[in-house]
Design a protein around this motif. Structure first.
Motif, PDB file in Angstrom:
ATOM      1  N   GLY A  12       0.795  -1.219   0.000  1.00  0.00           N
ATOM      2  CA  GLY A  12       0.000   0.000   0.000  1.00  0.00           C
ATOM      3  C   GLY A  12       0.825   1.265   0.000  1.00  0.00           C
ATOM      4  N   LYS A  24       1.729   1.199  -3.906  1.00  0.00           N
ATOM      5  CA  LYS A  24       0.579   1.155  -4.815  1.00  0.00           C
ATOM      6  C   LYS A  24      -0.715   1.160  -3.998  1.00  0.00           C
ATOM      7  CE  LYS A  24       3.096  -1.615  -8.232  1.00  0.00           C
ATOM      8  NZ  LYS A  24       3.104  -2.915  -8.976  1.00  0.00           N
ATOM      9  N   PRO A  25      -1.129   2.315  -3.501  1.00  0.00           N
ATOM     10  CA  PRO A  25      -2.331   2.379  -2.650  1.00  0.00           C
ATOM     11  C   PRO A  25      -3.570   1.807  -3.321  1.00  0.00           C
ATOM     12  CG  PRO A  25      -1.146   4.471  -2.643  1.00  0.00           C
ATOM     13  CD  PRO A  25      -0.528   3.634  -3.711  1.00  0.00           C
ATOM     14  N   GLU A  26      -3.697   2.023  -4.625  1.00  0.00           N
ATOM     15  CA  GLU A  26      -4.899   1.558  -5.322  1.00  0.00           C
ATOM     16  C   GLU A  26      -4.970   0.027  -5.380  1.00  0.00           C
ATOM     17  OE1 GLU A  26      -1.566   1.772  -8.207  1.00  0.00           O
ATOM     18  OE2 GLU A  26      -2.363   3.137  -6.676  1.00  0.00           O
ATOM     19  N   ALA A  27      -3.810  -0.645  -5.300  1.00  0.00           N
ATOM     20  CA  ALA A  27      -3.793  -2.107  -5.396  1.00  0.00           C
ATOM     21  C   ALA A  27      -4.378  -2.779  -4.152  1.00  0.00           C
ATOM     22  CB  ALA A  27      -2.360  -2.599  -5.631  1.00  0.00           C
ATOM     23  N   GLU A  66      -6.485  -1.119  -1.887  1.00  0.00           N
ATOM     24  CA  GLU A  66      -7.696  -0.457  -1.407  1.00  0.00           C
ATOM     25  C   GLU A  66      -8.878  -1.416  -1.279  1.00  0.00           C
ATOM     26  OE1 GLU A  66      -9.585   2.281   0.501  1.00  0.00           O
ATOM     27  OE2 GLU A  66      -7.515   2.519  -0.199  1.00  0.00           O
ATOM     28  N   PRO A  67      -9.111  -2.324  -2.268  1.00  0.00           N
ATOM     29  CA  PRO A  67     -10.206  -3.296  -2.100  1.00  0.00           C
ATOM     30  C   PRO A  67     -10.008  -4.218  -0.896  1.00  0.00           C
ATOM     31  CG  PRO A  67      -9.502  -3.196  -4.395  1.00  0.00           C
ATOM     32  CD  PRO A  67      -8.486  -2.430  -3.602  1.00  0.00           C
ATOM     33  N   ARG A 123      -8.330  -3.449   1.900  1.00  0.00           N
ATOM     34  CA  ARG A 123      -8.605  -2.636   3.091  1.00  0.00           C
ATOM     35  C   ARG A 123     -10.115  -2.540   3.329  1.00  0.00           C
ATOM     36  NH1 ARG A 123      -4.295   0.565   4.933  1.00  0.00           N
ATOM     37  NH2 ARG A 123      -2.486   0.648   3.528  1.00  0.00           N
TER      38      ARG A 123
END
Length: 452
Positions: free
Chosen positions: A191, A194-197, A199-200, A202
Motif C-alpha cells: 500500500g 501502490k495504494p490503489e492495489a 484499497e479493495p 482494506r
C-alpha cells in the motif's frame, strides 16, 4: 435402542434441566426488565453456584446442564479464529507507520512479562507466609502421568504457521496470529507503493470487522445463561467435599491472585494510566466474569475486545493488537502466581527447604516459561512443570493439586484476562489512543444487549 438411551438421559437429568429452565427464564425476564448485562452475569454466577452445590448434595445428574455450558463455549470458539485473523489485520493496516507498530509491540510484551514476574513474587511471598501443603502426606495418585514438556525448539516450530487452513481448523490461535501479522505487514508495504492495489483489501477487512462485531454481539447475548450453566456444573462436579483437604492451597492461591489484582493492576491503573480504579473495575467487570466462568482467555477474547473499545474507550487499533496477543501469551495468573504457589506447596509436602537461589530461579523461570508456553494447550500445567523441573522439585506434586486446579483456574484466568485489559489501557494511554474524556463521561453500560 437410541430412543431408549435418549429417554433415559432425559429421565435422569429432568430435575436439573427443569431447575435450569426456570433460572434461565428468570435471567431472560431480568433482561427484559433492563437489568444491566453485568448484573445479570453476576446473578447467573450466584444462582449457578447454589444450583450446582444442590445438584451435588442431592446426587442429581447434570449432563443436560453441562450441554448448555458447552453450547455457549462452542459458540465463542466459533468466532475466535476469524475474529483474531480479521481484527489483527484490520488494526495493523490502519497503522501505516511500522515503527509505531514495533513500539506498541515492545511495550505490550514488556508489560506482559513484567506483571507476570511480579505475580510470581507475590505468589512466593503469600505461599511462604501461609505454608500450604504442610502436614499433607506425599501420596501420588496411581493414575498420575506427568505432562511432557516440549523442547524450546519444538515450541518455536509449533507456533509457526505451516498450513494456516489446518491451523485454523485445529483452533491454533498463535499460528493464525503470526500469519495475520505477515499478511497485514505485506498489505501495508504494498500500500505504501501502490495504494490503489490494496484499497479493495482494506475495504474488505473493514467490512468484515463490522460484520464480526455484530456476530460477537449475537453470541454475547447468551453469556448469562452460559455462565449459569458453567458455574452450576463446576459446583455439581466438585461440591464442598473436594475442597476440604486442599482448602489452604485454594485460599493461598486466591489471596495471591486478589493481591495481584488489587495492588498490581490497581496500582498501574491508578498511577500509570491515572484512571479511577473503581471505575475501571466496573467497566472491566464483564471480562472478569466471563474469564472466571469459562476458564479460557480465548473464549473471553470477544468480550474483552468489546470491553476495551466500548467501555474503556481504547482505540480499536490498539485493542485489536493487544487483546489477541494477550490471549496467547499473557499469563499473570497461570504462568506467574500459580507456579510459584505450587512450588512452595510441593516443597512443603515433600519436606524440601527452598534456598534463596531457588526462589529467584522460580521467578525468572516463571517469566521465561510464560513466553515459551504461549499457544500450548494447558499452559498452567506446562509452566508449573517447567518451574518445578528447574528448581528440582518432584513433579508428582502436580498430581496432588490436580483435584482443585479447576477451581483455582477460574481465578487464574480472570487475572490473565484482566491483565490484558490493563495492558491495553496502559499502551493506549502512552500512545495517546485512550479517550479519557469519554471514559470519564460514560456512566451507561456499553454492553447492554437485548435478551434472547
Amino acid at each position: 435402542m437410541v430412543e431408549n438411551n435418549l429417554l433415559n438421559d432425559l429421565q435422569t437429568n429432568w430435575i436439573s434441566l427443569l431447575v435450569s429452565a426456570v433460572i434461565i427464564a428468570l435471567l431472560i425476564f431480568l433482561g427484559k426488565k433492563r437489568v444491566s448485562f453485568g448484573n445479570r452475569v453476576l446473578i447467573a454466577m450466584g444462582l449457578g453456584l447454589i444450583a450446582g452445590i444442590s445438584f451435588n448434595k442431592l446426587e442429581l445428574q447434570f449432563q443436560g446442564v453441562s450441554t448448555i455450558g458447552s453450547i455457549y463455549i462452542n459458540l465463542i470458539r466459533m468466532i475466535v479464529i476469524p475474529l483474531v485473523f480479521v481484527l489483527v489485520i484490520n488494526s495493523i493496516i490502519s497503522i501505516t507507520n511500522l515503527a509505531f507498530l514495533r513500539k506498541i509491540g515492545v511495550k505490550t510484551i514488556a508489560w506482559f512479562l513484567g506483571t507476570t514476574g511480579v505475580g510470581a513474587i507475590i505468589g512466593l511471598l503469600v505461599a511462604t507466609l501461609f505454608n500450604p501443603g504442610s502436614g499433607i502426606p506425599a501420596e501420588t495418585p496411581e493414575d498420575f502421568k506427568a505432562r511432557e514438556v516440549p523442547t524450546f525448539f519444538q515450541v518455536i516450530l509449533d507456533q509457526l504457521p505451516s498450513n494456516p487452513v489446518a491451523d485454523a481448523a485445529g483452533g491454533k490461535v498463535v499460528p493464525i496470529l503470526i500469519f495475520a501479522l505477515f499478511l497485514a505487514i505485506a498489505i501495508v508495504k504494498v500500500g505504501s507503493k501502490k495504494p490503489e492495489a490494496v484499497e479493495p483489501v482494506r475495504a474488505l477487512f473493514a467490512s468484515l470487522t463490522e460484520v464480526l462485531h455484530q456476530v460477537v454481539k449475537f453470541v454475547l447475548r447468551f453469556t448469562p445463561y452460559g455462565v449459569y450453566a458453567l458455574i452450576a456444573v463446576m459446583g455439581a462436579k466438585y461440591g464442598w467435599e473436594t475442597l476440604e483437604p486442599l482448602a489452604m492451597l485454594i485460599l493461598v492461591s486466591y489471596i495471591a491472585l486478589i493481591l495481584h489484582f488489587v495492588f498490581v493492576f490497581g496500582g498501574l491503573v491508578t498511577f500509570v494510566a491515572k484512571v479511577n480504579p473503581l471505575k475501571f473495575l466496573k467497566k472491566a467487570y464483564p471480562t472478569i466474569a466471563v474469564a472466571f466462568t469459562t476458564r479460557s482467555s480465548y473464549a473471553t477474547l470477544p468480550v474483552n475486545l468489546e470491553v476495551i473499545t466500548k467501555r474503556l474507550r481504547v482505540s480499536p487499533r490498539i485493542a485489536s493488537f493487544v487483546a489477541p496477543l494477550g490471549a496467547s501469551m499473557n499469563f499473570n495468573g497461570c504462568g506467574g502466581v500459580w507456579p510459584a504457589v505450587v512450588a512452595v506447596f510441593v516443597a512443603n509436602v515433600f519436606g524440601i527447604e527452598l534456598s534463596l537461589t531457588q526462589y529467584i530461579l522460580i521467578v525468572l523461570v516463571s517469566v521465561i516459561s510464560s513466553v515459551g508456553v504461549a499457544g500450548v494447550p494447558g499452559p498452567a500445567s506446562i509452566a508449573t512443570t517447567v518451574v518445578l523441573t528447574a528448581v528440582g522439585l518432584p513433579l508428582e506434586g502436580i498430581a496432588i493439586v490436580a483435584a482443585v486446579e479447576s477451581i483455582i483456574d477460574m481465578g487464574r484466568t480472570a487475572v490473565n484476562a484482566t491483565g490484558t485489559t490493563v495492558t491495553s489501557l496502559l499502551v493506549a494511554n502512552a500512545e495517546g489512543e485512550f479517550d479519557r474524556e469519554a471514559f470519564d463521561r460514560d456512566e451507561e453500560d456499553q454492553l447492554e444487549l437485548s435478551p434472547v
